[in-house]
Design a protein around this motif. Structure first.
Motif, PDB file in Angstrom:
ATOM      1  N   TRP A  50       0.832  -1.206   0.000  1.00 38.48           N
ATOM      2  CA  TRP A  50       0.000   0.000   0.000  1.00 38.48           C
ATOM      3  C   TRP A  50       0.867   1.256   0.000  1.00 38.48           C
ATOM      4  O   TRP A  50       0.613   2.205  -0.733  1.00 38.48           O
ATOM      5  CB  TRP A  50      -0.948  -0.004   1.191  1.00 38.48           C
ATOM      6  CG  TRP A  50      -1.793   1.220   1.288  1.00 38.48           C
ATOM      7  CD1 TRP A  50      -1.651   2.235   2.173  1.00 38.48           C
ATOM      8  CD2 TRP A  50      -2.907   1.571   0.464  1.00 38.48           C
ATOM      9  NE1 TRP A  50      -2.604   3.201   1.958  1.00 38.48           N
ATOM     10  CE2 TRP A  50      -3.387   2.813   0.915  1.00 38.48           C
ATOM     11  CE3 TRP A  50      -3.539   0.955  -0.605  1.00 38.48           C
ATOM     12  CZ2 TRP A  50      -4.483   3.445   0.330  1.00 38.48           C
ATOM     13  CZ3 TRP A  50      -4.634   1.597  -1.188  1.00 38.48           C
ATOM     14  CH2 TRP A  50      -5.089   2.819  -0.724  1.00 38.48           C
ATOM     15  N   VAL A  54       0.766   4.215  -2.823  1.00 40.04           N
ATOM     16  CA  VAL A  54       0.516   5.626  -2.512  1.00 40.04           C
ATOM     17  C   VAL A  54       1.723   6.480  -2.902  1.00 40.04           C
ATOM     18  O   VAL A  54       1.573   7.570  -3.457  1.00 40.04           O
ATOM     19  CB  VAL A  54       0.157   5.798  -1.021  1.00 40.04           C
ATOM     20  CG1 VAL A  54       0.101   7.272  -0.632  1.00 40.04           C
ATOM     21  CG2 VAL A  54      -1.174   5.124  -0.725  1.00 40.04           C
ATOM     22  N   ARG A  58       1.726   9.658  -5.485  1.00 41.67           N
ATOM     23  CA  ARG A  58       2.229  10.985  -5.106  1.00 41.67           C
ATOM     24  C   ARG A  58       3.337  11.447  -6.052  1.00 41.67           C
ATOM     25  O   ARG A  58       3.394  12.621  -6.411  1.00 41.67           O
ATOM     26  CB  ARG A  58       2.720  10.965  -3.666  1.00 41.67           C
ATOM     27  CG  ARG A  58       1.590  10.921  -2.680  1.00 41.67           C
ATOM     28  CD  ARG A  58       2.084  11.001  -1.261  1.00 41.67           C
ATOM     29  NE  ARG A  58       0.936  11.014  -0.354  1.00 41.67           N
ATOM     30  CZ  ARG A  58       0.941  10.506   0.842  1.00 41.67           C
ATOM     31  NH1 ARG A  58       2.036   9.930   1.327  1.00 41.67           N
ATOM     32  NH2 ARG A  58      -0.137  10.554   1.595  1.00 41.67           N
TER      33      ARG A  58
END
Length: 62
Positions: A50, A54, A58
């Motif tokens: 995860w 992420v 970003r």
């Protein structure tokens, strides 16, 4: 296990509780579900996977 998870709605959810993604985090895993269908099954990922996902999102935004 899923009945003990604390689910958080996406910050992008509208004020009427519209359809969104919900996430529940444990030290080892991240659980993801659609708010329209909160009953299992839901997606469960290892926490490092995860974090990588992420991080990639970003990096793409910058």
């Amino acid at each position: 296990m899923s009945d003990r998870l604390v689910w958080r709605k996406s910050s992008h959810s509208n004020s009427e509780g519209g359809n969104c993604v919900e996430v529940a985090v444990t030290p080892e895993t991240v659980h993801i579900r659609d708010s329209k269908t909160p009953d299992p099954p839901h997606l469960t990922l290892p926490a490092p996977a995860w974090s990588a996902f992420v991080g990639a999102l970003r990096a793409r935004e910058s």
